[in-house]
Structure formats: C-alpha cells, structure tokens
Design a protein around this motif. Sequence first.
Motif, PDB file in Angstrom:
ATOM      1  N   SER A 106       8.450   2.952  28.057  1.00 27.90           N
ATOM      2  CA  SER A 106       7.851   1.867  27.767  1.00 27.90           C
ATOM      3  C   SER A 106       6.985   1.285  26.980  1.00 27.90           C
ATOM      4  O   SER A 106       6.851  -0.091  26.557  1.00 27.90           O
ATOM      5  CB  SER A 106       8.697   1.092  29.230  1.00 27.90           C
ATOM      6  N   THR A 132       7.107   2.655  22.916  1.00 29.71           N
ATOM      7  CA  THR A 132       7.527   1.409  21.985  1.00 29.71           C
ATOM      8  C   THR A 132       6.274   1.106  21.534  1.00 29.71           C
ATOM      9  O   THR A 132       5.155   0.415  22.363  1.00 29.71           O
ATOM     10  CB  THR A 132       8.016   0.155  23.401  1.00 29.71           C
ATOM     11  N   SER A 365      12.465  -0.184  33.329  1.00 28.20           N
ATOM     12  CA  SER A 365      11.265  -0.500  33.179  1.00 28.20           C
ATOM     13  C   SER A 365      10.716  -0.656  34.287  1.00 28.20           C
ATOM     14  O   SER A 365      11.662  -2.119  34.366  1.00 28.20           O
ATOM     15  CB  SER A 365      10.061  -0.689  31.799  1.00 28.20           C
TER      16      SER A 365
END
Length: 369
Positions: A106, A132, A365
Amino acid sequence: EKGGFDSFMEKEIHEQPAAVRDTLLGRLDEKGNLTLDELKIDDSVLRSINKIIVVACGTAAYAGHVARYAIEHWCRIPTEVELAHEFRYRDPIVDEKTLVVALSQSGETMDTLMAVRHAQEQGAKVVSICNTNGSTLPREADAALYTHAGPEIAVASTKAFLSQIAAAYLLGLYLAQLRGNMYKDEVRGILQELQQMPEKIQAVIDGEQQVKDLGTSMKDAKSVLFLGRHVGFPVALEGALKLKEIAYLHAEGFAAGELKHGPIALVEEGQPIFVIVPSPNGRDSLHAKVVSTIQEVRARGAVTIVIAEEGDTAVEEHADHIIRIPASPSLLQPLLATVPLQIFSCAVAHAKGYDVDQPRNLAKSVTVE
Ligand code: F6R
C-alpha cells in the motif's frame, strides 16, 4: 469485475504470472546490463553500504525474509529483516552506510513509515519497494522501486507478495553487479531464470484443482502446520498467515530444523503438516534434511502435504499428498512454492463459507500504529 472468479483473491492469485512478469519488465539495457533507473541513489553511496535492513509488516515482511537470503548470497552485505513496528524500539544501529529497504504493497502502512522516518533521521538511505503509485512511502523514501502487480483488492496479499519478492531479487542483483560481487554474465543468467518464472507460476496455477480439493477436504482441521528451511521458511510463515487470515484456522509456520527443539511435541495423529521441500539439486544437504523431517513427523501420525519439485522422487514414500512445482534455482523457489499455499487457504475459507476478500477484523491497509 472479479473476472469470472468467486473472489478478488482468486482473481489476484491468477494474476500472479503477469504481476511478476510486469515487475521484471524492461530491466536490461542495450548492453545487457541490469538497470534500475528508479534507483536514484548515487552509485558511490550504494557501493559504500555495509549493512542492509529490511523493514516491513506481515506478508511484506516475509517477502523481506526471502530477500535477505538472496541479497546476502549475491551481494555479501550483512542483511537483517525487522518487523517495522519493532524496529525503532530496539534503538537499532543505523548510519549513513546503512541501506534500509522498506517493503509495502500500500505504501501507507504507518508502522513501516515510522520505521523509515526513524532510519532517515539516523542518516540511512531508504529504498522503498511499493505497489501503489504516489503513496506516502515511495514519496518519502530516497528511491522507489515499484512492483507492477496492479491494484490488489483482496485484504489478503497474494500477487503483491510475489512481485515484492521479484523486485527484491532485482535490487539484490543490481547491487551485486554494481559492487562487483557478480559478473555481468552471472547476473544475466539469473535474470534469464527469473524471466522463466511467470510461466512456471502459471504451471502451478494450472494444477490448482488438486490443491482446492485438498483444501475442501481439510476444512474441519483444527490446526495446520507449515515447515520449511532456507527460503522455504518464510514461505511456511506466509502459508500459515494466509490460513489464519482468511480461514480463521490455527496455523503456524516453523523452520523445519527447529522442530526437534520443541514444536514436534505438537504433532499427533492426523495433524496436517505442509512441508516445503528444497530442490534436490540445491546446495548442501538441505534436501535430505527436509526429507528426514517429513519422515519424523509422519512417524508421529502427521498427514504430510509435501510441496516438491517435479522429478523429486525421494519424497514419494513419505508423502500423503504431493503437490508438484517446476524445478527452479533454490533462491527463486518461493515464487512457486507459495502459490499452492494461497490456493489452499482460499479453498478452506470458501468451503467454510467465509468472505475471503474481507476477512473479519482486518483492513487492507493499516494506517495507524
Ligand atoms: C497479509 C497482509 C498484511 C500486509 C501488511 C503490510 O495478507 O495483507 O500482512 O502484508 O499489513 O501491508 P503493506 O504491504 O501494505 O505495507
């Protein structure tokens, strides 16, 4: 949106060949050298590094353990792996010659961010391996190496894990090339092996029905154990975590060599035990040692589910179930051996009627410490 699968997790398991392929893509320059253009830390700094610390949480930390075996072997740089939330509380020894590698799908895991900030305050350089784009971790790190797994929706990490491992291999090979630990040809040889992994991962996925049936038949197990050695150890830990997370089943992973130091007392009649068997062509006598571990637990009544390379006949007489994976260099085996464990936990969770994508109590997350 789930592409015909029952869950995002299944879809993402099936996306793993592409996730790994895309993470490896375009890494050779016209001279055949491995390039990591994103690694915007001076070569002179990377040459002067005398220690690497990998920080991460959960599944990403297990990818870090795999990375450690590869980086130490290829680069001869002492490498530690630390759970990010433990890192700063032990007053770690970190300075300008320390490279911190932060792994995160994440890029927003607060524990990992805090570890990175702590390391930077001590003068360390930080490389993030992240899935990400534009998330906090790669923005704060000195350099960002992206995994190209695509968005991961299921809470339980699958394709991000495999691509974190792939990216960490690239980092290790790059450092080895830069620091002169490996010749260009050697690096290229391993890269070629790496490039064959997506196809091999696909072959493991193609055999999923056997593993699904096994999962369904074991849905009422009270506990499942996972054993591995060398890079098979973090794979065992990851297999156990997946089963806890989505099937709410008690599971533990052990280093196979640790068994006789305690955990073997757990083994009783009918106890399912997964054993990840290293390549029979690998270094040392690891393979023989793991085969004797299988024998030991089976003699005490365990039901053994053995993950072994094609052609490894030595395991046959000791296995209640054998899951075959293609042959690969020892260090790369986690990219294959993990996959049946993901499929297994997904099948157990399905059979129990659980929502595999949204397991109870968990968030995708974790943005608080
Ligand atoms: C397990 C899982 C978690 C994450 C961990 C770190 O399936 O998803 O253990 O791996 O919370 O998350 P990231 O990688 O986003 O930092």
